[in-house]
Design a protein around this motif. Structure first.
Motif, PDB file in Angstrom:
ATOM      1  N   THR A 232       0.840  -1.195   0.000  1.00  0.00           N
ATOM      2  CA  THR A 232       0.000   0.000   0.000  1.00  0.00           C
ATOM      3  C   THR A 232       0.880   1.253   0.000  1.00  0.00           C
ATOM      4  N   GLY A 233       0.228   2.399  -0.066  1.00  0.00           N
ATOM      5  CA  GLY A 233       0.944   3.667  -0.049  1.00  0.00           C
ATOM      6  C   GLY A 233       0.912   4.349  -1.405  1.00  0.00           C
ATOM      7  N   VAL A 234       1.125   5.651  -1.391  1.00  0.00           N
ATOM      8  CA  VAL A 234       1.192   6.445  -2.622  1.00  0.00           C
ATOM      9  C   VAL A 234       2.577   6.259  -3.239  1.00  0.00           C
ATOM     10  N   HIS A 235       2.601   5.881  -4.528  1.00  0.00           N
ATOM     11  CA  HIS A 235       3.898   5.668  -5.183  1.00  0.00           C
ATOM     12  C   HIS A 235       4.372   6.961  -5.847  1.00  0.00           C
ATOM     13  N   CYS A 236       5.680   7.099  -5.926  1.00  0.00           N
ATOM     14  CA  CYS A 236       6.272   8.297  -6.515  1.00  0.00           C
ATOM     15  C   CYS A 236       6.006   8.325  -8.023  1.00  0.00           C
ATOM     16  N   PRO A 237       5.492   9.404  -8.555  1.00  0.00           N
ATOM     17  CA  PRO A 237       5.218   9.482 -10.000  1.00  0.00           C
ATOM     18  C   PRO A 237       6.486   9.520 -10.850  1.00  0.00           C
ATOM     19  N   ASP A 238       7.639   9.802 -10.230  1.00  0.00           N
ATOM     20  CA  ASP A 238       8.893   9.888 -10.989  1.00  0.00           C
ATOM     21  C   ASP A 238       9.720   8.608 -10.925  1.00  0.00           C
ATOM     22  N   CYS A 239       9.840   8.009  -9.733  1.00  0.00           N
ATOM     23  CA  CYS A 239      10.725   6.838  -9.606  1.00  0.00           C
ATOM     24  C   CYS A 239      10.006   5.583  -9.137  1.00  0.00           C
ATOM     25  N   PRO A 243       6.654   3.702   0.138  1.00  0.00           N
ATOM     26  CA  PRO A 243       5.636   4.720  -0.106  1.00  0.00           C
ATOM     27  C   PRO A 243       6.230   6.118  -0.018  1.00  0.00           C
ATOM     28  N   MET A 244       5.514   7.092  -0.558  1.00  0.00           N
ATOM     29  CA  MET A 244       5.848   8.488  -0.298  1.00  0.00           C
ATOM     30  C   MET A 244       5.341   8.840   1.103  1.00  0.00           C
ATOM     31  N   CYS A 256      13.848  10.099  -4.274  1.00  0.00           N
ATOM     32  CA  CYS A 256      14.293  11.083  -5.278  1.00  0.00           C
ATOM     33  C   CYS A 256      13.891  12.517  -4.929  1.00  0.00           C
ATOM     34  N   ARG A 257      13.227  12.683  -3.782  1.00  0.00           N
ATOM     35  CA  ARG A 257      12.855  14.007  -3.270  1.00  0.00           C
ATOM     36  C   ARG A 257      11.732  14.688  -4.052  1.00  0.00           C
ATOM     37  N   THR A 258      11.061  13.956  -4.918  1.00  0.00           N
ATOM     38  CA  THR A 258       9.912  14.532  -5.633  1.00  0.00           C
ATOM     39  C   THR A 258       8.808  14.880  -4.643  1.00  0.00           C
ATOM     40  N   THR A 262      -0.770  15.693  -6.096  1.00  0.00           N
ATOM     41  CA  THR A 262      -1.747  14.899  -6.862  1.00  0.00           C
ATOM     42  C   THR A 262      -1.324  13.449  -7.086  1.00  0.00           C
ATOM     43  N   ALA A 263      -0.238  13.019  -6.463  1.00  0.00           N
ATOM     44  CA  ALA A 263       0.253  11.648  -6.682  1.00  0.00           C
ATOM     45  C   ALA A 263      -0.779  10.610  -6.252  1.00  0.00           C
TER      46      ALA A 263
END
Length: 318
Positions: A232-239, A243-244, A256-258, A262-263
């Protein structure tokens, strides 16, 4: 004309989601990765045939379709590439294997060379022939008869060879992708009687596109996974990191510090793709790793989802 363009099928997105939401140590991860990579390899071969080898004839008299999946009898059948014109139809079975193909002429068995060892595999010519037969019968059900339907196995991998004897009756049903246009030209010269007018071709085109049904596999069921296996968790849209971390309305990636507000939208779509086409507030809290029902309500509404019910019984739909 490219009547149905070459785009990745929805199942490939599902595999990408499952890949990032399984632990590296999960017992099923290797099988999932193998199946996903095989699909990617297959699609890459079809893409090269569609976008490179067939591109020169895409503005001519041919209607070209990628990845048609039609229902016939009790099952679906799938055609990698279909070429249609007023004179004939041509079914292409495309393989992108880095192995040499050996075709026997007596029993018509097919072998591939795996590091010097010949291994029997399904005969791709017979696969193409079967799809051509099913297409012929499917068209009959829709009152289109008498259309010659040819078939070809196309090897799209430049690092593999086709080994077939001159006296093999199926030698004209196999070719490497770089020879495909020449083979289409030869078939085109064999059929001179116009069997379909423009109106009929438009009808068949509409029929094919309307009845195409994308493959929709329940990957959890296929690999015997439960919801508890899914990270579970919100995944990073870049890498894609999971979770984020969430703080004050913003998700931050520790890798990656993104930063993103809206992720969560893509993560809700992950849920819809591999777990369920509906989601409740409680399920959203668990999947997004939120503690507050009020925050989950806010983000579900922010995703512009259709919903049914109200209050605690409210259900949001894909």
């Amino acid at each position: 004309m490219i009547a149905k363009p070459c785009i990745p099928p929805p199942i490939m997105e599902k595999y990408q989601i499952l890949k990032r939401r399984l632990l590296e140590s999960h017992v099923t991860k290797l099988e999932v990765m193998t199946d996903m990579n095989n699909r990617i390899t297959g699609f890459s071969g079809e893409e090269s045939v569609m976008n490179f080898h067939l591109e020169p004839i895409s503005n001519m008299k041919f209607q070209i379709y990628h990845d048609l999946r039609l229902f016939y009898g009790n099952y679906y059948f799938q055609i990698d590439i279909l070429i249609l014109c007023a004179y004939f139809a041509l079914v292409l079975e495309v393989k992108n294997w880095a192995r040499d193909w050996h075709f026997e002429k007596v029993l018509h068995q097919t072998m591939t060379d795996n590091k010097g060892k010949l291994e029997r595999t399904k005969n791709p010519v017979f696969q193409a022939r079967l799809q051509a037969f099913k297409l012929r019968e499917w068209l009959k059900l829709h009152n289109f008869t008498g259309i010659p339907i040819q078939y070809l196995f196309v090897n799209s991998n430049e690092n593999s060879n086709i080994i077939i004897q001159d006296d093999n009756k199926y030698k004209w049903n196999v070719c490497n992708s770089e020879y495909l246009l020449e083979r289409i030209d030869q078939i085109d010269n064999e059929f001179k009687i116009e069997l379909l007018d423009e109106k009929e071709i438009r009808k068949i085109n509409k029929l094919l596109l309307t009845n195409h049904t994308p493959e929709n596999i329940d990957l959890l069921q296929k690999y015997h996974l439960s919801h508890n296996d899914i990270l579970t968790g919100v995944h990073c849209p870049d890498c894609d990191h999971l979770p984020m971390t969430y703080h004050a309305g913003t998700w931050k990636c520790p890798k990656c510090r993104t930063q993103s507000k809206t992720a969560f939208i893509n993560t809700i779509q992950d849920y819809f793709q591999i777990i369920s086409p509906t989601i409740t507030n409680a399920e959203a809290r668990r999947f997004l790793q939120l503690n507050s029902p009020k925050m989950a309500h806010h983000y579900l509404n922010s995703a512009n989802l259709n919903s049914t019910g109200s209050y605690k019984s409210k259900i949001y739909h894909q």
